[in-house]
Design an enzyme around this catalytic site. Structure first.
Site, mmCIF file in Angstrom:
data_model
loop_
_atom_site.group_PDB
_atom_site.id
_atom_site.type_symbol
_atom_site.label_atom_id
_atom_site.label_comp_id
_atom_site.label_asym_id
_atom_site.label_seq_id
_atom_site.Cartn_x
_atom_site.Cartn_y
_atom_site.Cartn_z
ATOM 1 N N SER A 227 0.740 -1.431 -0.009
ATOM 2 C CA SER A 227 -0.299 0.294 -0.097
ATOM 3 C C SER A 227 0.934 1.278 -0.196
ATOM 4 O O SER A 227 1.648 1.203 -0.722
ATOM 5 C CB SER A 227 -0.822 0.094 1.487
ATOM 6 O OG SER A 227 -1.590 -1.331 0.706
ATOM 7 N N ASP A 415 -7.849 -6.288 -6.827
ATOM 8 C CA ASP A 415 -7.946 -4.715 -6.004
ATOM 9 C C ASP A 415 -7.892 -3.155 -6.854
ATOM 10 O O ASP A 415 -6.832 -3.013 -8.746
ATOM 11 C CB ASP A 415 -6.413 -4.461 -5.815
ATOM 12 C CG ASP A 415 -5.515 -3.370 -4.606
ATOM 13 O OD1 ASP A 415 -7.276 -2.774 -4.325
ATOM 14 O OD2 ASP A 415 -4.846 -2.950 -4.988
ATOM 15 N N HIS A 472 -6.167 -6.250 -1.836
ATOM 16 C CA HIS A 472 -4.977 -5.454 -2.116
ATOM 17 C C HIS A 472 -4.078 -6.185 -1.172
ATOM 18 O O HIS A 472 -3.191 -5.970 -1.105
ATOM 19 C CB HIS A 472 -6.129 -4.655 -0.913
ATOM 20 C CG HIS A 472 -5.079 -3.686 -0.653
ATOM 21 N ND1 HIS A 472 -5.127 -2.494 -2.054
ATOM 22 C CD2 HIS A 472 -4.368 -2.866 0.225
ATOM 23 C CE1 HIS A 472 -3.397 -1.020 -0.817
ATOM 24 N NE2 HIS A 472 -3.396 -1.772 -0.135
#
Length: 506
Positions: A227, A415, A472
Site C-alpha cells: 500500500s 484490487d 489488496h
C-alpha cells in the site's frame, strides 16, 4: 449522486486504510479549490465510525507526558510468549519471539514499537522488515491477518499460520511513522511529514536492531510491505544503501525490496484507473470517455507537485482523486480493495478481533505496553503525510537496480485502489539499463505446487508478478502463493519457465 468533495474525502479515507482497508468511513464537507491540511477535519459522523475501530482512541495519536522509558538511541526489548498461543514443549527461547521499543534519536521523545520473530526453520534465513501503509496504519494488521507467525480466531486465541513469512525469514513488524499502533511520543513535533523523516527513523532503528542482535548482521536483508509502503520502501532502501556506501554504522546486508499493491508512481497509476475499471466492467465506455477528460489536469497537477511541492501536492491529491471518485460513484458498493466483493456494513473488513485481543491485559503485559492505547490507523499521521502523497518514489529505484538490488513489485489482480495495471505500467516505464530487455521479456506462469497462481515478467534484478484471485492484501487472500513468492524471490529463483522450472534470473 454524492458531491465531488464528499467523494474526495471518501477516497482519502479509503486510501488511509489502504490501506487498512476500511470502507465507508465517510464524512462530507466542502473543499476550496486548493485544499490545505486544515481542510481535512473529520465530521462527528465520521469520527463516530472511526471510533468503532479505535482509530481515535482517546486522541488520534498517542502522546505521553513525563515518559523516561528510554535513552535516545537505545532499544528496550523483551522476549515474549502470547498467553493464548499454546505451543507444547517449546520455550520462549526456542520460539524467538520479541517485542520492544526504540527511542528515536532524531526526535524529541518518540518511541517506535516493533515485533521480531525469529525464523521457525533456520536462524541464518534472511532478515525481512515489513512496513504497513496508511500512511499511519499499524503493522499488527499484517501480523495477525496476513503474513505473521499466527492468526487470530473468533474466540481471540492464536493459531499457527502455516504460511507465515517467519517460515522463510526472521521477520520484523514495525509500527511507524511515530503515532502508529503502539508507537508514541510526548511531543507532537515528532510527527513526520515526508520520506526523509520516515526513512531516517527506520534506518536509525535498523542500526539499533542489528546492534541488539549482532548474530543477524551477516544475514541477507530485505524490505517488504504494501500500500502506502510503496512510498516507504524505496525511500528506506535508498537510505540503507546510502548508509552502507558512507560506512555510517553497521553494514546492513541489503539484497532487495518487494512492494505489494503499492502507491509508488502516482502519475502513471492514477492514469490507469479508467483502463482497469473499464476492463473489469466497473464502468461503461461512455463513462470511460467522460472520466478520461480529467486525466490531463491530474497529470499537470502531479507534475507541479514534483517541481513546486508544498500546497501544490495537496491540490494534486484533490484534483486526481476526482478520477477515482467518479469511478466509485458508478461502481456503487463494490469493495475497491477486492472488486469480487461488496462492501458490507460500515467496514468492508472486520478486524475487531485484533482490537479486542490487543486490549487484553494479559497481552498488554506480555508486550510491555501498559495502558497505552493501540491506534490501528492514526488520522494525525495520515494528515501530516498528505503533502508526501503525490510524490514519485520510483525515481530512486533505477540507481538501486544498477547496483544489483533485487526489486519485486507484485499485485493482486482484484484490487482497484492500487491495481496491478498501474503498477505494471510504472515498472515498465521505469528507465534503467535493462528497461528494453524487461519490456521485451515474455510473461510466464507463476506456479505454486504445479498450479498457476499468477503471471510473472522479469529481467535481471527486476520482477513484476500479478497474483490471481487476490485483492489488496495478497498474503491474506493467497497465503500459500505469497510465501512461495517470497521464498523463491529471496533465493533468486522467482523466474519460472513455461515448464514450471525455477531458474535464477540472468
Amino acid at each position: 449522486m454524492a458531491s465531488s468533495s464528499s467523494r474526495f474525502l471518501k477516497t482519502s479515507l479509503s486510501f488511509m486504510f489502504f490501506f487498512l482497508l476500511f470502507n465507508n468511513i465517510l464524512p462530507s464537507f466542502s473543499f476550496p479549490t486548493h485544499p490545505t491540511t486544515s481542510d481535512l477535519s473529520f465530521s462527528s459522523t465520521a469520527e463516530k465510525l472511526i471510533r468503532g475501530l479505535n482509530l481515535f482512541p482517546k486522541d488520534p495519536i498517542n502522546t505521553l507526558e513525563n515518559d523516561h522509558l528510554l535513552v535516545p538511541g537505545n532499544i528496550v526489548e523483551k522476549k515474549l510468549t502470547f498467553p493464548s498461543l499454546a505451543v507444547p514443549g517449546s520455550s520462549v527461547e526456542e520460539l524467538g519471539h520479541h517485542a520492544g521499543y526504540y527511542r528515536l534519536p532524531r526526535s524529541k521523545a518518540a518511541r517506535m514499537f516493533y515485533f521480531f520473530f525469529e525464523s521457525r526453520n533456520r536462524k541464518d534465513d534472511p532478515v525481512v522488515i515489513w512496513l504497513t501503509g496508511g500512511p499511519g496504519c499499524s503493522s499488527e494488521l499484517a501480523l495477525f491477518y496476513e503474513n505473521g507467525p499466527f492468526q487470530l480466531t473468533k474466540n481471540l486465541s492464536l493459531v499457527w499460520n502455516d504460511y507465515g513469512w517467519d517460515k522463510a525469514s526472521n521477520i520484523i513488524f514495525v509500527d511507524q511513522p511515530t503515532g502508529t499502533g503502539f508507537s508514541y511520543t510526548s511531543d507532537e513535533s515528532d510527527i513526520r511529514h515526508d520520506e526523509e523523516g520516515v526513512s531516517n527513523d527506520l534506518y536509525d532503528f535498523l542500526q539499533a536492531f542489528f546492534k541488539e542482535h549482532p548474530r543477524f548482521t551477516k544475514n541477507d536483508f530485505y524490505i517488504t510491505g504494501e500500500s502506502y509502503a510503496g512510498h516507504y520502501i524505496p525511500a528506506l532502501a535508498s537510505r540503507v544503501h546510502q548508509g552502507n556506501k558512507a560506512k555510517e554504522g553497521i553494514h546492513i546486508n541489503l539484497k532487495g525490496f518487494a512492494i505489494g499493491n503499492g502507491l509508488t508512481n502516482p502519475e502513471i497509476q492514477y492514469q490507469a484507473y479508467t483502463d482497469y475499471a473499464l476492463d473489469r466492467g466497473l464502468i461503461e465506455k461512455a463513462d470511460y470517455n467522460s472520466i478520461n477528460k480529467l486525466l490531463p489536469a491530474c497529470k499537470h497537477a502531479i507534475e507541479a507537485c514534483g517541481t513546486e511541492g508544498g500546497e501544490t501536492c495537496l491540490s494534486s491529491l484533490y484534483i486526481c482523486n476526482k478520477i477515482f471518485n467518479e469511478i466509485m460513484s458508478i461502481a456503487g458498493d463494490v469493495n475497491y480493495y477486492d472488486i469480487r466483493k461488496k462492501c458490507v456494513g460500515d467496514l468492508c473488513y472486520d478486524f475487531s478481533e485484533m482490537e479486542e485481543f490487543l486490549n487484553m491485559k494479559t497481552v498488554r503485559d506480555a508486550l510491555g505496553v501498559g495502558d497505552l492505547d493501540f491506534v490501528s490507523c492514526s488520522s494525525t499521521v495520515y494528515s501530516a503525510m498528505m503533502q508526501d502523497w503525490m510524490r514519485n518514489l520510483e525515481v530512486g529505484i533505477p540507481a538501486l537496480l544498477e547496483d544489483g538490488m533485487r526489486v519485486l513489485v507484485y499485485a493482486g489482480e482484484e484490487d482497484l485502489i492500487c491495481n496491478w495495471l498501474g503498477n505494471s505500467r510504472w515498472v515498465q516505464a521505469m528507465k534503467w539499463s535493462g528497461q528494453k530487455e524487461f519490456v521485451a521479456s515474455g510473461t510466464v506462469p507463476f506456479l505454486v505446487d504445479g498450479a498457476e497462481a499468477g503471471t510473472l515478467k522479469s529481467h535481471g534484478p527486476l520482477a513484476f508478478l500479478k497474483v490471481y484471485e487476490a485483492g489488496h492484501m495478497v498474503p491474506m487472500d493467497q497465503p500459500k502463493a505469497a510465501l512461495a513468492m517470497l521464498t523463491n524471490w529471496m533465493q533468486g529463483k522467482l523466474t519460472m519457465t513455461k515448464n514450471g522450472d525455477n531458474v535464477s534470473p540472468k
